[in-house]
Motif scaffolding. Sequence first.
Motif, PDB file in Angstrom:
ATOM      1  N   ARG A 200      52.079  81.945 -67.931  1.00 47.31           N
ATOM      2  CA  ARG A 200      52.236  80.509 -68.125  1.00 47.31           C
ATOM      3  C   ARG A 200      51.051  79.792 -67.477  1.00 47.31           C
ATOM      4  NH1 ARG A 200      57.008  78.961 -64.982  1.00 47.31           N
ATOM      5  NH2 ARG A 200      56.250  80.668 -63.685  1.00 47.31           N
ATOM      6  N   GLN A 203      51.380  79.150 -63.824  1.00 54.29           N
ATOM      7  CA  GLN A 203      51.179  80.340 -63.003  1.00 54.29           C
ATOM      8  C   GLN A 203      49.698  80.623 -62.833  1.00 54.29           C
ATOM      9  OE1 GLN A 203      53.415  83.778 -64.307  1.00 54.29           O
ATOM     10  NE2 GLN A 203      52.167  85.205 -63.092  1.00 54.29           N
ATOM     11  N   ASP A 229      53.804  69.224 -72.853  1.00 51.42           N
ATOM     12  CA  ASP A 229      54.537  70.137 -71.968  1.00 51.42           C
ATOM     13  C   ASP A 229      54.092  69.888 -70.530  1.00 51.42           C
ATOM     14  OD1 ASP A 229      55.667  72.346 -70.643  1.00 51.42           O
ATOM     15  OD2 ASP A 229      54.064  73.702 -71.308  1.00 51.42           O
ATOM     16  N   GLN A 231      55.603  70.630 -67.920  1.00 56.30           N
ATOM     17  CA  GLN A 231      55.944  71.752 -67.042  1.00 56.30           C
ATOM     18  C   GLN A 231      54.875  72.836 -67.066  1.00 56.30           C
ATOM     19  OE1 GLN A 231      58.594  71.272 -65.052  1.00 56.30           O
ATOM     20  NE2 GLN A 231      58.642  69.311 -66.152  1.00 56.30           N
ATOM     21  N   GLU A 233      54.364  75.245 -69.173  1.00 55.18           N
ATOM     22  CA  GLU A 233      54.878  76.570 -69.513  1.00 55.18           C
ATOM     23  C   GLU A 233      54.055  77.230 -70.623  1.00 55.18           C
ATOM     24  OE1 GLU A 233      57.529  78.051 -68.090  1.00 55.18           O
ATOM     25  OE2 GLU A 233      57.958  76.387 -66.729  1.00 55.18           O
ATOM     26  N   THR A 234      53.160  76.503 -71.237  1.00 56.37           N
ATOM     27  CA  THR A 234      52.344  76.988 -72.351  1.00 56.37           C
ATOM     28  C   THR A 234      51.440  78.135 -71.900  1.00 56.37           C
ATOM     29  OG1 THR A 234      52.405  74.816 -73.390  1.00 56.37           O
ATOM     30  CG2 THR A 234      50.614  76.280 -74.057  1.00 56.37           C
ATOM     31  N   THR A 235      51.139  79.038 -72.818  1.00 56.55           N
ATOM     32  CA  THR A 235      50.355  80.226 -72.490  1.00 56.55           C
ATOM     33  C   THR A 235      48.986  79.901 -71.905  1.00 56.55           C
ATOM     34  OG1 THR A 235      49.298  82.217 -73.409  1.00 56.55           O
ATOM     35  CG2 THR A 235      49.558  80.357 -74.894  1.00 56.55           C
ATOM     36  N   LYS A 333      62.645  78.581 -78.876  1.00 59.47           N
ATOM     37  CA  LYS A 333      61.793  77.745 -78.040  1.00 59.47           C
ATOM     38  C   LYS A 333      61.917  76.290 -78.476  1.00 59.47           C
ATOM     39  CE  LYS A 333      58.265  81.372 -77.433  1.00 59.47           C
ATOM     40  NZ  LYS A 333      56.826  81.700 -77.609  1.00 59.47           N
ATOM     41  N   CYS A 440      54.639  78.971 -75.594  1.00 59.71           N
ATOM     42  CA  CYS A 440      54.917  79.598 -74.310  1.00 59.71           C
ATOM     43  C   CYS A 440      54.858  81.115 -74.475  1.00 59.71           C
ATOM     44  CB  CYS A 440      56.294  79.194 -73.807  1.00 59.71           C
ATOM     45  SG  CYS A 440      56.478  77.437 -73.452  1.00 59.71           S
TER      46      CYS A 440
END
Length: 490
Positions: A200, A203, A229, A231, A233-235, A333, A440
């Motif tokens: 993510r 991360q 997004d 948050q 969380e997307t790749t 998703k 994500c």
Amino acid sequence: MTLAGAASVSSFSLPFSHGSLSSRHRRFNFKPLNASSQVSLEDSPLSNQTPSTSSSPKKTGVIVIGAGLAGLAAAIRLHADKVPFLLLESSDAVGGRVRSDHVDGFILDRGFQIFITGYPEAQKLLDYSALNLQKFYAGAKVYYDGSFHRVADPLRHFSDSLLSLANPVGTIIDKLLIGLTRIRVLTQSDDQILTAEEVRTIQLLRETGFSDAMMDRFFRPFFGGIFFDRQLETTSRLFNFIFKCLALGDNTLPARGISAIPEQLAGKLPSDSILFNSKATSIVSNSDSTFDVILEGGEVLKSEQGVIVAVEEFQAVKLLARNTERLSIQGRKPVRSTVCLYFTVDEDKVPVQDPVLFLNGTGKGIVNNMFFATNVAKSYAPMGKALVSVSLIGLFHDVSDEDLVKRVVEELSNWFGNSAVDSWRYLRMYRIGFAQPNQCPPTDLVKDPRVKSGLYICGDYVTSATFDGALVSGRRAAEALLKESALVQV
């Protein structure tokens, strides 16, 4: 931000803008601009602005379904090899999610989308000079703790970047890490980035060492606006690709609106090759290796060499239901949605003159980003007027248009002062249910476009959710068809 554009985002395509429309028929009944006006870009009745359509031939070589960026790119690739084709579009114009409305002298892009000149596929297909691209400031102004703080690209605005070192939008270490991230992505090929091990985005940023302040005050509103997004969380694959494109190019708007991009692409095709208001409802595979495409009105078109499906994933699943079980909709998703609001004000009452993007770094409120469109491109409003674009993440289903406008005005009054915002006049709202595919992890950004012999898919869900991803996917789908049918050596 669409990038998405779509699409969408996307954009920083914001978005993709790659922005976002599917290729379903829609109605856009525009009220006078001095009245409350809202446009919902979700399932709607057939457009009542129907252009004349020439009679369709019953047979052709290839049928491309959907005249968004992916479908246009596929058609251009086929046309380059003199392969006969028809491009079917269910709405009244090309572009898919990349559309603009021209009303009373204002250009209203359907969702906030910015075009990045660093997109590699776009550089091959588009004439940037003819688009008359207008540049944004290479950076942003972040609203935090009651004031604005500038974040600047040191290679384009060195003195501004020095002045920003001590501001509260991250630490000096954070700003050095941005430079190292830039070097890292620039030393990788696009293929390496899009196929690398993924995590993510949030991360990746933590592992890189960015502080919470930098992530909350800059990355969440900036890249959160690109991905729809906050948050993050997307790749990380998509983050790295867009970061690289931002490093290599400028953030821009075409002077005639974001729709100038698909319109330029359509201009490369024969004028009678695009059929508007022609919605495909099913695809039938015949025993003689041809395909029948059934239109909503019952008309049947026959493809003798193949079909390329260039619509949103959820529509592609329906169209291909008879032909494959390979596609599975990303229903697990949540889709990426956005709301874009437009206001106007007298040009001499705009509180700032910078062509800069403003970000909400407070972590509070509903506004994610906004900008004064006419500071970037004066052509977006009639003489003496300015255009304000405000973007939210999500659809806010439970909030009425009136209350949403009120909340945005109150929030931005804190940013710019009551005296400045009181003179703004609300123009229009776009609620965009499907702005961008959710990417994500786990993702596959280099999907095989082949469904089966003679049947192919393309769109930003097949590659990266950016303008560039859509263009790449269209070309790859056409090349897969050409190669398999031995029409040309690819």
